[in-house]
Design a protein around this motif. Structure first.
Motif, PDB file in Angstrom:
ATOM      1  N   UNK A  72       0.872  -1.178   0.000  1.00  0.00           N
ATOM      2  CA  UNK A  72       0.000   0.000   0.000  1.00  0.00           C
ATOM      3  C   UNK A  72       0.904   1.221   0.000  1.00  0.00           C
ATOM      4  N   UNK A  73       0.687   2.106  -0.957  1.00  0.00           N
ATOM      5  CA  UNK A  73       1.452   3.364  -0.998  1.00  0.00           C
ATOM      6  C   UNK A  73       0.475   4.488  -0.691  1.00  0.00           C
ATOM      7  N   UNK A  74       0.660   5.112   0.476  1.00  0.00           N
ATOM      8  CA  UNK A  74      -0.264   6.164   0.899  1.00  0.00           C
ATOM      9  C   UNK A  74       0.288   7.530   0.508  1.00  0.00           C
ATOM     10  N   UNK A  75      -0.591   8.362  -0.033  1.00  0.00           N
ATOM     11  CA  UNK A  75      -0.219   9.751  -0.316  1.00  0.00           C
ATOM     12  C   UNK A  75      -0.470  10.550   0.960  1.00  0.00           C
ATOM     13  N   UNK A  76       0.621  11.119   1.512  1.00  0.00           N
ATOM     14  CA  UNK A  76       0.500  11.928   2.738  1.00  0.00           C
ATOM     15  C   UNK A  76      -0.228  13.227   2.393  1.00  0.00           C
ATOM     16  N   UNK A  77      -0.992  13.700   3.402  1.00  0.00           N
ATOM     17  CA  UNK A  77      -1.153  13.039   4.666  1.00  0.00           C
ATOM     18  C   UNK A  77      -2.459  12.286   4.763  1.00  0.00           C
TER      19      UNK A  77
END
Ligand code: PRP
Ligand code: URA
Length: 205
Positions: A72-77
């Protein structure tokens, strides 16, 4: 390809998320529940393999999740809100972060951080609750591909048609999984009817 959730529970949760009187603690819990639904929907075609087991009554061959593991690649924030539901739902998840922030005047996203696990050979989901102009998602998908990630999927809670079209223009093979496709962007590039600034509502800022 854009795929939206069609489920009465998703509609119910979305209505409370959109409601301006919903407080951050409730907002976080609703975002968690909706992301579990999205995570299940976006992984409907994960590969499985046979596994022989004994039930209390007889032997049988069931099926279990096969490789590849999930990233999972989360875009901050705001994307952080979507990480835990993925980790709680699937047995083998590693997590990366891409820091992107929209300029309040131009709405163009600036990349300020990147920390990714090894991506080659993994099943990758880029998560960000809001897909508005699409600028943040396009940048994040590009970064993932530059790091060797193949065929990343994009998972969002609310999308604008403009953002979905922008992602499809730059990353035509990317599947986009959303809870809902909203009407349009306003002049400040916020989604209508939308739910406001997701990060602010999540963190009470
Ligand atoms: C919001 C949201 C997305 C982005 C979407 O983040 O979480 O990342 O805007 O807009 P776009 O499609 O036009 O790029 P924001 O930049 O406000 O940062 P934050 O998550 O730190 O609040
Ligand atoms: N980011 C948000 O949090 N909300 C919007 O409507 C657009 C971008």
């Amino acid at each position: 390809m854009l795929r939206a959730l069609h489920h009465p529970l998703a509609e119910h949760i979305l209505t409370h998320l959109r409601d301006r009187t919903t407080k951050p603690a409730t907002f976080r819990s609703l975002a968690y529940q909706l992301t579990v639904m999205l995570a299940i929907d976006a992984t409907h075609d994960l590969p499985t393999e046979a596994k022989a087991i004994d039930t209390p009554l007889e032997p049988m061959t069931g099926r279990v999740l096969a490789h590849p593991p999930i990233v999972v690649v989360a875009i901050l924030r705001a994307g952080v809100a979507m990480v835990q539901p993925f980790m709680d739902t699937f047995p083998d998840v590693s997590v990366g972060y891409v820091g992107l922030e929209r300029d309040h005047v131009t709405a163009v996203a600036r990349n300020y951080y990147c920390k990714l696990p090894p991506l080659p050979g993994k099943r990758i989901f880029v998560v960000d609750p809001m897909l508005a102009t699409g600028g943040s998602a396009v940048q994040a998908l590009t970064v993932v591909k530059q790091h060797g990630g193949a065929d990343p999927r994009l998972v969002c809670i609310v999308a604008a048609p403009e953002g979905a079209a922008e992602v499809q223009r730059h990353h035509p093979d990317t599947s986009i999984h959303v809870a809902v496709l909203d009407r349009a962007l306003n002049e400040r590039k916020y989604i209508l009817p939308g739910l406001g600034d997701f990060g602010d509502r999540l963190y009470g800022t």
